[in-house]
Design a protein around this motif. Structure first.
Motif, PDB file in Angstrom:
ATOM      1  N   ASP A  20       0.825  -1.207   0.000  1.00 50.07           N
ATOM      2  CA  ASP A  20       0.000   0.000   0.000  1.00 50.07           C
ATOM      3  C   ASP A  20       0.863   1.262   0.000  1.00 50.07           C
ATOM      4  OD1 ASP A  20      -2.575   1.300   0.132  1.00 50.07           O
ATOM      5  OD2 ASP A  20      -2.137   1.766   2.219  1.00 50.07           O
ATOM      6  N   ILE A  21       1.931   1.255   0.794  1.00 52.50           N
ATOM      7  CA  ILE A  21       2.827   2.414   0.856  1.00 52.50           C
ATOM      8  C   ILE A  21       3.505   2.637  -0.500  1.00 52.50           C
ATOM      9  CG2 ILE A  21       4.972   3.278   1.878  1.00 52.50           C
ATOM     10  CD1 ILE A  21       4.116   1.933   4.503  1.00 52.50           C
ATOM     11  N   GLY A  24       0.835   3.733  -3.039  1.00 50.39           N
ATOM     12  CA  GLY A  24       0.327   5.070  -2.745  1.00 50.39           C
ATOM     13  C   GLY A  24       1.291   6.177  -3.122  1.00 50.39           C
ATOM     14  N   GLY A  29      -1.798   5.235  -5.966  1.00 54.99           N
ATOM     15  CA  GLY A  29      -2.837   4.322  -5.511  1.00 54.99           C
ATOM     16  C   GLY A  29      -3.154   3.193  -6.458  1.00 54.99           C
ATOM     17  N   PHE A 165      -4.212   5.617  -0.425  1.00 51.81           N
ATOM     18  CA  PHE A 165      -3.856   4.540   0.504  1.00 51.81           C
ATOM     19  C   PHE A 165      -5.093   3.806   0.997  1.00 51.81           C
ATOM     20  CE2 PHE A 165      -0.668   7.881   0.692  1.00 51.81           C
ATOM     21  CZ  PHE A 165       0.490   7.167   0.423  1.00 51.81           C
ATOM     22  N   LYS A 170      -2.964   4.378   5.858  1.00 51.20           N
ATOM     23  CA  LYS A 170      -3.838   5.521   5.547  1.00 51.20           C
ATOM     24  C   LYS A 170      -4.308   6.203   6.829  1.00 51.20           C
ATOM     25  CE  LYS A 170      -8.169   6.870   3.337  1.00 51.20           C
ATOM     26  NZ  LYS A 170      -9.352   6.434   2.550  1.00 51.20           N
TER      27      LYS A 170
END
Length: 289
Positions: A20-21, A24, A29, A165, A170
């Protein structure tokens, strides 16, 4: 530092958070890196200096696989304070990773990408490239290769960027962004997946041990997706207010005792507290005086 390293690694080493990091910050995203395409890589590397071997350590590092081919090594570095030598540190980590590939005689060399996540309130005002760290005469600059770092200021993210995120990260980013603008922000109501690791990381990043204390104080933490930051922050705030009220009442009771011959019952009637509570506060104040 040891506690900080261990805590950061615990949450961000989860593949869903790690992917995710990366997605993002690097791909706005878009789900380019998948959880099941990541595998752990040692964060340790060794370099030689002063005729001795020295160990350096990343916060988190993983291989990203495409089929059976390792095509990239992503590394994270978490910063809560500005570091003017960050480009040199990243240069060292990345160089050690390439050197490691050579030492193991890799047939296919893969790129190394390091992300520096900065959680400080103040904008980063130090160099983000190698040349910015060095005093190089103009006539020599064409011969000194530069090295730019990928630094992301979490507190400066826009609402659109926060939307990139999806994981527990997030919720952390949302807290830092909105708390910078509004100190009274109570946190997101979104469910936290990795609850224990989440609050340990928050304790380190905010330097507020109450995050972990409040979580540990919950004998039976919420389950089924009910854990959220707002719930814990509200509990923390209420406890702080309660502690302040109790301290104020204890001081007031002590003044009554010192300035007159009032009974506990009379004091309780004046400050509108149960007699037993007044007695406890009086004893507490006398003990700490």
């Amino acid at each position: 530092m040891a506690e900080k390293d261990m805590t950061e690694k615990t949450l961000e080493s989860y593949n869903d958070v790690f992917a995710d990091i990366v997605n993002g910050f690097l791909f706005k995203g878009k789900q380019v890196v998948k959880e099941d395409e990541l595998e752990a890589e040692s964060e340790h590397s060794v370099y030689k200096g002063d005729d001795k071997l020295h160990e350096q350590e990343r916060d988190v590092a993983k291989y990203w696989k495409n089929g059976k081919i390792r095509i990239a090594l992503f590394g994270f570095e978490n910063q809560t304070a500005v570091d003017k030598h960050m480009p040199l540190r990243v240069f060292g980590y990345d160089g050690a990773s390439y050197r490691n590939q050579l030492n193991h005689k890799k047939k296919e060399l893969y790129p190394v990408i390091t992300l520096v996540l900065y959680f400080g309130d103040k904008p980063w005002n130090k160099p983000k490239n190698l040349l910015g760290c060095l005093d190089v005469p103009e006539k020599l600059k064409p011969f000194v290769h530069d090295y730019q770092i990928n630094l992301f200021e979490v507190c400066q993210l826009t609402d659109e960027q926060l939307g990139y995120f999806k994981s527990d990260f997030k919720i952390i980013a949302d807290y830092f962004v909105k708390r910078r603008k509004n100190p009274d922000y109570k946190g997101s109501r979104e469910a936290i997946k990795h609850v224990d690791e989440f609050f340990k990381l928050m304790k380190v990043l905010t330097k507020d041990k109450n995050f972990e204390i409040e979580y540990n104080a919950s004998i039976e933490p919420a389950t089924g997706g009910d854990d959220n930051m707002r719930m814990y922050l509200t509990n923390m705030l209420n406890k702080e207010k309660a502690a302040g009220i109790l301290e104020g009442n204890a001081e007031l009771i002590q003044k009554f005792i010192q300035n007159g011959n009032m009974t506990v019952e009379q004091i309780a009637d004046i400050i509108k507290l149960p007699v037993e509570k007044v007695r406890q506060l009086a004893e507490m104040n006398l003990t700490t005086a």
